[in-house]
Structures are given as C-alpha cells and as structure tokens.
Design a protein around this motif. Structure first.
Motif, mmCIF file in Angstrom:
data_model
loop_
_atom_site.group_PDB
_atom_site.id
_atom_site.type_symbol
_atom_site.label_atom_id
_atom_site.label_comp_id
_atom_site.label_asym_id
_atom_site.label_seq_id
_atom_site.Cartn_x
_atom_site.Cartn_y
_atom_site.Cartn_z
ATOM 1 N N VAL A 178 -3.025 3.926 -3.015
ATOM 2 C CA VAL A 178 -3.127 2.845 -3.861
ATOM 3 C C VAL A 178 -2.520 1.399 -3.416
ATOM 4 O O VAL A 178 -1.817 1.628 -2.269
ATOM 5 N N TYR A 199 0.874 -1.208 0.211
ATOM 6 C CA TYR A 199 0.014 0.042 0.096
ATOM 7 C C TYR A 199 0.853 1.172 0.106
ATOM 8 O O TYR A 199 1.977 1.093 0.728
ATOM 9 N N ALA A 236 -0.201 -1.302 -4.524
ATOM 10 C CA ALA A 236 0.830 -1.239 -5.787
ATOM 11 C C ALA A 236 1.343 -2.740 -6.113
ATOM 12 O O ALA A 236 1.596 -3.549 -4.899
ATOM 13 N N HIS A 237 1.453 -3.154 -7.083
ATOM 14 C CA HIS A 237 2.240 -4.512 -7.404
ATOM 15 C C HIS A 237 3.416 -3.919 -8.088
ATOM 16 O O HIS A 237 3.171 -3.399 -9.318
ATOM 17 N N SER A 281 5.071 -1.418 -12.526
ATOM 18 C CA SER A 281 3.982 -1.283 -11.284
ATOM 19 C C SER A 281 2.682 -1.010 -11.912
ATOM 20 O O SER A 281 2.489 0.027 -12.855
ATOM 21 N N ASN A 282 1.747 -2.029 -11.465
ATOM 22 C CA ASN A 282 0.400 -1.634 -11.687
ATOM 23 C C ASN A 282 -0.246 -1.300 -10.149
ATOM 24 O O ASN A 282 0.236 -2.033 -9.040
ATOM 25 N N ARG A 283 -0.977 -0.413 -10.112
ATOM 26 C CA ARG A 283 -1.705 -0.198 -8.902
ATOM 27 C C ARG A 283 -3.191 -0.144 -9.077
ATOM 28 O O ARG A 283 -3.637 0.633 -10.148
ATOM 29 N N ARG A 284 -3.959 -0.538 -7.927
ATOM 30 C CA ARG A 284 -5.391 -0.624 -7.948
ATOM 31 C C ARG A 284 -5.851 0.247 -7.029
ATOM 32 O O ARG A 284 -5.315 0.590 -5.921
#
Ligand SMILES: Cc1cc2nc3c(=O)[nH]c(=O)nc-3n(C[C@H](O)[C@H](O)[C@H](O)COP(=O)(O)O)c2cc1C
Length: 178
Positions: free
Chosen positions: A97, A84, A99-100, A116-119
């Motif tokens: 976010v 996070y 984050a990955h 990085s992808n964030r949801r």
C-alpha cells in the motif's frame, strides 16, 4: 498474536485496486479503534479480531523497522507521513500500500489518536525503488550485533540517503511518482 506468527507466509500477493482505499484509526498507543470494510477484506480479520488490538497485527516480517520508526517519530511529532508499506494478511498473503498516516485532533487541537488511509501503489515504484531500499535497510538492521544497533544504523543510513538527495522522507516518497 501467536496465531498470526504460526501461519507461514504464502508468497501470494493481494493487489489493491485503484478505486479502493484502506482506512484504519488507532488510539495513541497504536491499538486499532476503527477499520473500514476494505481493511478487513485485505487483512483477512474480522472487526472483532482487530478492534483494540495493536496495528502490528498486519506487520509483515520483511518490513524494515526503520520505516515504522520514521512513521511513529513523525506522527508523534504531530506531522503526517507518506510511506510505502508491505502488509501481511491473516492467512500469510501480502499486500503493498501507499499509506498516509496522520494524527487525529480534538476541537482543542490535542492529538487523540492516529488515522491512516492507504491507496494502491504503483507496481513499478514498489519493484524498482521500494523493494531495493527496504531490502537494503533490512540487511543493515539484521547484520548488527543487536536489534537496537541495527535500527540505529539503518535509521542513520536512511537519514544520510535523504540528506544526499536533499529531501525529507515525504518528499522522497512522493517524488517517486505513482
Ligand atoms: C494509524 C496507524 C496505522 C498503522 N498502519 C500500519 C499498517 O498498515 N501496517 C503495519 O505494519 N503497521 C502499521 N502501523 C504501525 C504499527 O503500529 C507498528 O509500529 C508496526 O507494525 C511495527 O510493529 P512492531 O513495533 O511490533 O515491530 C500503524 C500505526 C498507526 C498509528
């Protein structure tokens, strides 16, 4: 970035929607090489302002350095991390976010950068679990005699917490739900 630090925090939160995803890629040193439209929307910067610039352009001052150390240690070791993160927009707003972050590899398997992808994070998890933990880590970081001592002490504290829970950092992050 002097213009970034000269803008005061607004205290205004920008909320990610469940169908949004923020994507960036960096080179091996953490300089941004790609951002999607959603990234520029939340960060408040143009593509031109971000490409080739260190990703700490969106660093929020209330984020513990310990979390970034855990992230860099993990991805530089070739592994992925879920964390996070509270980010700061150009105008001083903030946005949380989940984050990955993961290494990007070429065909031979060499790490050539990071991705990085964030949801959208779950609000209750941020409020009940993450903010208390990050405030705790920040307090340790800031109460030490030097930034290095603070980082070492907070990192040890985080590792001890995970050992007590018998969880890795990713297991801890994902066990919170969301
Ligand atoms: C792929 C990738 C994505 C990153 N995304 C963010 C981000 O969204 N927000 C952030 O503050 N730092 C992010 N970082 C970490 C930054 O590089 C940096 O370590 C962090 O902002 C702390 O800045 P500092 O080292 O100047 O204290 C990312 C790093 C990589 C490699």
């Amino acid at each position: 970035m002097s213009d970034r630090r000269s803008v005061a925090l607004s205290g205004k939160e920008l909320v990610m929607q469940p169908d949004e995803i923020i994507v960036t890629k960096t080179d091996l040193s953490g300089k941004i090489t790609y951002g999607n439209r959603t990234f520029f929307k939340f960060a408040g910067y143009t593509e031109k302002e971000c490409i080739g610039v260190q990703h700490n352009i969106v660093r929020h001052p209330d984020m513990p350095r310990t979390v970034f150390k855990a992230a860099w240690d993990t991805i530089q070791d070739g592994r992925e991390i879920f964390a996070y993160v509270n980010n700061r927009s150009k105008n001083g707003d903030f946005y949380w976010v989940l984050a990955h972050m993961t290494p990007s590899r070429d065909k031979s398997g060499n790490v050539v950068g990071y991705h990085s992808n964030r949801r959208a994070p779950d609000k209750a998890i941020i409020k009940n679990s993450i903010i208390p933990l990050y405030d705790h880590l920040l307090k340790i970081e800031r109460s030490a005699a030097s930034p290095k001592d603070g980082l070492d002490a907070a990192y040890t504290d985080l590792k001890n917490m995970l050992a007590t829970k018998k969880q890795t950092f990713n297991e801890f992050t994902l066990s919170l739900g969301g």
